[in-house]
Motif scaffolding. Structure first.
Motif, PDB file in Angstrom:
ATOM      1  N   GLN A 381       0.833  -1.200   0.000  1.00 50.38           N
ATOM      2  CA  GLN A 381       0.000   0.000   0.000  1.00 50.38           C
ATOM      3  C   GLN A 381       0.864   1.244   0.000  1.00 50.38           C
ATOM      4  O   GLN A 381       0.521   2.255  -0.626  1.00 50.38           O
ATOM      5  CB  GLN A 381      -0.935   0.005   1.207  1.00 50.38           C
ATOM      6  N   LEU A 382       2.000   1.195   0.677  1.00 54.45           N
ATOM      7  CA  LEU A 382       2.883   2.358   0.711  1.00 54.45           C
ATOM      8  C   LEU A 382       3.408   2.677  -0.683  1.00 54.45           C
ATOM      9  O   LEU A 382       3.371   3.833  -1.130  1.00 54.45           O
ATOM     10  CB  LEU A 382       4.059   2.121   1.661  1.00 54.45           C
ATOM     11  N   LEU A 383       3.913   1.660  -1.393  1.00 54.56           N
ATOM     12  CA  LEU A 383       4.406   1.893  -2.746  1.00 54.56           C
ATOM     13  C   LEU A 383       3.295   2.398  -3.656  1.00 54.56           C
ATOM     14  O   LEU A 383       3.504   3.288  -4.499  1.00 54.56           O
ATOM     15  CB  LEU A 383       5.020   0.613  -3.321  1.00 54.56           C
ATOM     16  N   LYS A 641      18.371  -3.555  -1.954  1.00 55.36           N
ATOM     17  CA  LYS A 641      18.862  -2.520  -1.053  1.00 55.36           C
ATOM     18  C   LYS A 641      18.093  -1.216  -1.274  1.00 55.36           C
ATOM     19  O   LYS A 641      17.719  -0.528  -0.316  1.00 55.36           O
ATOM     20  CB  LYS A 641      20.354  -2.301  -1.288  1.00 55.36           C
ATOM     21  N   THR A 642      17.846  -0.871  -2.523  1.00 50.07           N
ATOM     22  CA  THR A 642      17.068   0.336  -2.836  1.00 50.07           C
ATOM     23  C   THR A 642      15.658   0.208  -2.280  1.00 50.07           C
ATOM     24  O   THR A 642      15.113   1.159  -1.703  1.00 50.07           O
ATOM     25  CB  THR A 642      17.019   0.556  -4.353  1.00 50.07           C
ATOM     26  N   PHE A 643      15.072  -0.952  -2.446  1.00 57.70           N
ATOM     27  CA  PHE A 643      13.712  -1.185  -1.956  1.00 57.70           C
ATOM     28  C   PHE A 643      13.627  -0.983  -0.450  1.00 57.70           C
ATOM     29  O   PHE A 643      12.639  -0.431   0.053  1.00 57.70           O
ATOM     30  CB  PHE A 643      13.267  -2.596  -2.325  1.00 57.70           C
ATOM     31  N   SER A 648       9.908   2.536   3.331  1.00 62.43           N
ATOM     32  CA  SER A 648      10.041   2.956   4.721  1.00 62.43           C
ATOM     33  C   SER A 648       9.268   4.244   4.923  1.00 62.43           C
ATOM     34  O   SER A 648       9.184   5.078   4.020  1.00 62.43           O
ATOM     35  CB  SER A 648      11.515   3.176   5.071  1.00 62.43           C
ATOM     36  N   ARG A 649       8.751   4.416   6.112  1.00 65.19           N
ATOM     37  CA  ARG A 649       8.019   5.641   6.445  1.00 65.19           C
ATOM     38  C   ARG A 649       8.857   6.604   7.287  1.00 65.19           C
ATOM     39  O   ARG A 649       8.340   7.604   7.782  1.00 65.19           O
ATOM     40  CB  ARG A 649       6.718   5.290   7.179  1.00 65.19           C
ATOM     41  N   GLU A 650      10.131   6.300   7.448  1.00 60.32           N
ATOM     42  CA  GLU A 650      11.011   7.155   8.232  1.00 60.32           C
ATOM     43  C   GLU A 650      11.486   8.345   7.411  1.00 60.32           C
ATOM     44  O   GLU A 650      11.487   8.323   6.181  1.00 60.32           O
ATOM     45  CB  GLU A 650      12.208   6.348   8.737  1.00 60.32           C
ATOM     46  N   GLY A 655       8.004   7.706   1.863  1.00 56.77           N
ATOM     47  CA  GLY A 655       7.094   7.162   2.866  1.00 56.77           C
ATOM     48  C   GLY A 655       6.833   8.140   3.992  1.00 56.77           C
ATOM     49  O   GLY A 655       5.741   8.163   4.565  1.00 56.77           O
ATOM     50  N   PHE A 656       7.831   8.949   4.335  1.00 58.36           N
ATOM     51  CA  PHE A 656       7.648   9.983   5.347  1.00 58.36           C
ATOM     52  C   PHE A 656       6.604  10.996   4.879  1.00 58.36           C
ATOM     53  O   PHE A 656       5.762  11.441   5.669  1.00 58.36           O
ATOM     54  CB  PHE A 656       8.976  10.670   5.638  1.00 58.36           C
ATOM     55  N   MET A 657       6.653  11.362   3.613  1.00 60.63           N
ATOM     56  CA  MET A 657       5.634  12.274   3.065  1.00 60.63           C
ATOM     57  C   MET A 657       4.246  11.647   3.183  1.00 60.63           C
ATOM     58  O   MET A 657       3.308  12.282   3.680  1.00 60.63           O
ATOM     59  CB  MET A 657       5.929  12.584   1.593  1.00 60.63           C
ATOM     60  N   ILE A 658       4.133  10.409   2.735  1.00 62.96           N
ATOM     61  CA  ILE A 658       2.830   9.727   2.768  1.00 62.96           C
ATOM     62  C   ILE A 658       2.342   9.594   4.199  1.00 62.96           C
ATOM     63  O   ILE A 658       1.154   9.779   4.497  1.00 62.96           O
ATOM     64  CB  ILE A 658       2.934   8.343   2.100  1.00 62.96           C
TER      65      ILE A 658
END
Length: 805
Positions: A381-383, A641-643, A648-650, A655-658
């Motif tokens: 859902q984040l992606l 590694k990129t994934f 991440s939501r940090e 993810g931090f924006m979302i």
């Protein structure tokens, strides 16, 4: 010696740099009857007077059909904006037409089929004119930049004609001339930044229908026009592409109503209003709200004009987005702004006697209506939220130019183009839009300095990394669409531009301009600017080879090697002693293959160390470094590694924006509720990564236009499935995968006439099974390299399973 400017003029005269639509150009002018017409008003003598009421003019022309009609077309354009109607009905779906250009160089016109709008005998055409970017207010953006001092400006004017074809073959033309009548209309003010004021009490009812008494109206006045060559639009128009319903309406203060549209977007709105004559209803817009639920309009304020005196004489103290509707005799009306566009999630309404109902309000998303046939989604859902926010941001910034933000600036900055054009192409059909963009840059470029935007608004601060977008975008049109005609058309101009760069940076070293904008750690322009110069030299080597220009090919190869050596000596051979974003540093060196192959592992280790030292082990890169690090980390380390960083939501990250309620991408990794745009495309390079590495769809530079391409899907540990598709010039490419227990199942579709080089992740202990459901004769045993997971496939649909033996 000829200057670049003189060379541009020569190309205009010879017709070298223009869309190929000469027959349409002749159609508009074949009898020379159509003339530019306007209201002949003089412009105010003082800046402050521009802010007074200046009603948009209404023009009308009645005509009678003399015979039985076969077809009717309307060809029309304006300097500014126009809205056309026939017998009281709007013509077409286009909004904010024509597309913004340097009107002194070129103006695009639209063609409409109006056959069904005409009656058998008496008819009337009506045209309303808006200011657009041709008649801007003299606001001093950032306290100094007045668009009237840099744009080609004037009173709005228009030109057009109707072509009536009768059943007997006779052709009749009704063109713009001084027999048209005009008067001032109810739209008292209109501006692309501040909005509009509409006074319904001034509406002349039925003015665009036959039989209206226009005896008190004036005759239209001939105008010189802005001077640009008229060309038929070859790219999609701006239209309403989505209708958005409110998710919440509430009252934070007495009779102040807040409408939450649920998502941030660029466009306007439609609302049903009730009131008495003279009631004034005011709308303000913003991307955010304050903790008490009231509107926060500050991230969308034009040019940071946020206190008295900044914007110049007559300008508002705070240049926020606002519209005003003044009720007329009708007790109930539907209102929709015409000649402005806003960026908002929240709409504040004052002046209503009661709270509006959700079904009486629609958000109308506006953008150049590019085809949206490409797709990416996943089990995360984040992606998916990041992808949706990116696409929404991209579309919001396609209002005839690819802008950096659709509220406070609205300019076509080249840096954002260089950072995200591939991401845009992966999501939408951008071929004709980017061709228009190239012509905008041709019109904007001068001989002595680098300009930052096209159309040019006079900003000359950012340097080569911004202006080079016109050349780099040409390459992506070639790579993704095999647009070889553009290479032929632009080659001589591109050579002259490279000569200009050599004059401005004779040592091959870019030491002026803006670096990795919004990097959390400083990045010198010498790194990013010189890297873009290197990329331009490499592109020109490719173009020279295509044009069989052997001398040019050798020249650009030598230039590229010279620049590469300088970058290597300065940023790789020497120890890093100055403060610099090491993520951007090593990602740039890897992205452009500047590090010697035998030393690549050292650069990779340095990049990994720079990431580990960052907050949360995340990216701290800016406008260019983010694109580079996504690619370099995936190519030289692993997409896994990129994934881990992306998923991440940090802080800092998408993810931090979302996680902080963003529905469009921010201009900065840090959250901003005042200064920075909340709808900015430059970090949208993440969507390119989704398609390139999770879907695995990658063009092969040796086979432009996807005649041959790569399919290298990645299967991260914490992702269950991916669905991706891309419409190439040969047809749709599909790359889907999903996990099923310990197996991974792939579904691949390859268009006719193409070849895919497939690279699938596979352990030596795993087996691979391949089926072609629509071809009973297919024998996978004939595929060379199948057991290794590296093989080629021709057209067709395939099902592949990889799992334990």
């Amino acid at each position: 010696m000829k200057t670049l400017f003189a060379f541009i003029i020569l190309l205009y005269v010879s017709g070298c740099i223009s869309p190929k639509n000469d027959s349409d150009y002749t159609l508009l002018h074949d009898k020379g009857a159509a003339k530019w017409i306007g209201d002949n008003k003089t412009q105010p003598e003082h800046d402050s007077l521009f802010y007074l009421d200046d009603p948009a003019p209404l023009f009308r022309k009645e005509f009678t059909l003399s015979k039985e009609l076969k077809s009717a077309k309307l060809l029309i354009t304006a300097a500014g904006y126009y809205r056309a109607s026939v017998n009281g009905h709007r013509v077409g779906r286009n909004m904010l037409d024509p597309a913004w250009t340097d009107y002194s160089k070129r103006i695009y016109y639209s063609e409409y089929d109006i056959t069904d709008l005409l009656d058998s005998e008496k008819n009337c055409i009506g045209v309303t004119l808006g200011n657009g970017f041709y008649n801007p207010l003299p606001m001093r953006m950032w306290g100094s930049r007045n668009l009237r001092e840099t744009l080609n400006t004037g009173r709005p004017v228009f030109i057009g004609k109707m072509v009536l074809e009768y059943q007997d073959g006779k052709i009749e033309e009704i063109s713009t001339d001084n027999a048209w009548k005009f008067t001032e209309g109810p739209l008292l003010k209109n501006n692309v930044y501040l909005g509009e004021v509409y006074d319904a009490r001034e509406e002349p009812t039925g003015w665009d229908k036959p039989g209206f008494d226009d005896s008190s109206w004036n005759n239209a006045v001939y105008a010189e026009g802005p001077g640009g060559k008229l060309q038929k639009a070859f790219f999609p128009p701006i239209q309403v592409t989505k209708r958005i319903s409110p998710v919440k309406i509430y009252e934070p203060k007495e009779q102040v109503y807040m409408v939450d549209m649920g998502v941030n977007f660029a466009g306007v709105f439609k609302i049903k209003l009730e009131g008495k004559p003279g009631d004034s209803i005011v709308f303000r817009f913003g991307e955010r709200i304050y903790p008490d639920g009231t509107l926060n309009p500050m991230t969308t304020v034009c040019g940071q004009i946020k206190k008295e005196g900044i914007g110049g004489p007559g300008a508002p103290a705070v240049a926020w987005q606002t519209d005003t509707y003044i009720m007329g005799d009708q007790k109930e009306v539907w209102y929709q702004p015409e000649f402005t566009f806003h960026t908002f999630r929240y709409m504040e309404i004052t002046g209503l006697k009661k709270q509006p109902d959700p079904e009486d309000i629609e958000g109308l998303a506006l953008n150049t209506n590019v085809a949206e046939n490409n797709h990416f989604s996943s089990s995360s859902q984040l992606l998916n939220d990041i992808q949706n926010a990116t696409r929404r941001t991209f579309l919001s910034n396609l209002i005839s130019v690819q802008s950096d933000c659709p509220a406070r600036e609205k300019f076509g900055y080249g840096g954002d183009l260089n950072a995200t054009s591939e991401a845009f192409i992966y999501n939408f059909d951008m071929q004709s839009f980017y061709r228009k963009t190239i012509y905008d840059w041709v019109d904007a470029i001068n001989d002595s300095t680098f300009t930052d935007t096209a159309p040019s608004v006079g900003i000359e601060y950012c340097g080569l990394s911004w202006e080079s977008a016109f050349l780099i975008t040409q390459y992506y049109l070639y790579l993704y669409y095999n647009d070889v005609e553009l290479i032929k058309e632009m080659y001589e101009f591109n050579k002259k531009w490279m000569q200009k760069v050599a004059r401005l940076h004779p040592e091959g070293w870019v030491d002026s301009g803006l670096g990795d904008h919004e990097s959390l750690v400083p990045v010198p322009v010498e790194l990013t600017g010189t890297s873009h110069y290197l990329w331009c030299a490499r592109i020109m080597k490719k173009f020279a080879a295509f044009m069989h220009d052997r001398d040019g090919e050798k020249q650009y190869d030598q230039l590229a090697e010279k620049i590469k050596l300088k970058l290597k000596e300065e940023f790789w051979d020497k120890p890093v002693t100055k403060e610099i974003n090491r993520q951007t540093l090593f990602a740039t060196l890897l992205y452009y293959d500047i590090v010697p192959k035998e030393e690549t592992a050292m650069a990779v280790d340095s990049l990994l160390h720079a990431i580990e030292q960052a907050p949360s082990g995340h990216f701290t890169t800016g406008i260019f470094g983010t694109k580079y690090i996504l690619e370099a980390l995936s190519k030289y380390v692993s997409p896994e590694k990129t994934f881990q960083v992306v998923n991440s939501r940090e802080y800092p990250g998408w993810g931090f924006m979302i996680n902080n309620d963003a529905t469009t991408l921010w201009e900065t990794w840090k959250e901003s509720d005042n200064v920075y745009s909340n709808c900015h495309p430059m970090f949208g390079s993440i969507s390119e990564w989704f398609y390139r590495w999770l879907g695995g769809i990658q063009p092969d530079p040796g086979y432009p236009g996807f005649e041959k391409f790569l399919l290298t899907p990645t299967v991260p540990e914490n992702l269950e499935n991916v669905s991706s598709s891309y419409v190439s010039p040969h047809g749709k490419i599909v790359s889907n995968w999903k996990k099923s227990g310990k197996m991974v199942q792939y579904e691949i579709e390859i268009p006719r006439g193409t070849t895919a080089s497939v690279h699938l992740e596979k352990e030596s202990s795993q087996k691979i099974e391949l089926k072609k459901p629509d071809d009973a004769k297919f024998n996978p045993a004939q595929l060379e390299g199948l057991s290794s997971g590296r093989f080629e496939l021709q057209e067709g649909r395939y099902l592949i399973t990889i799992g334990e033996r």
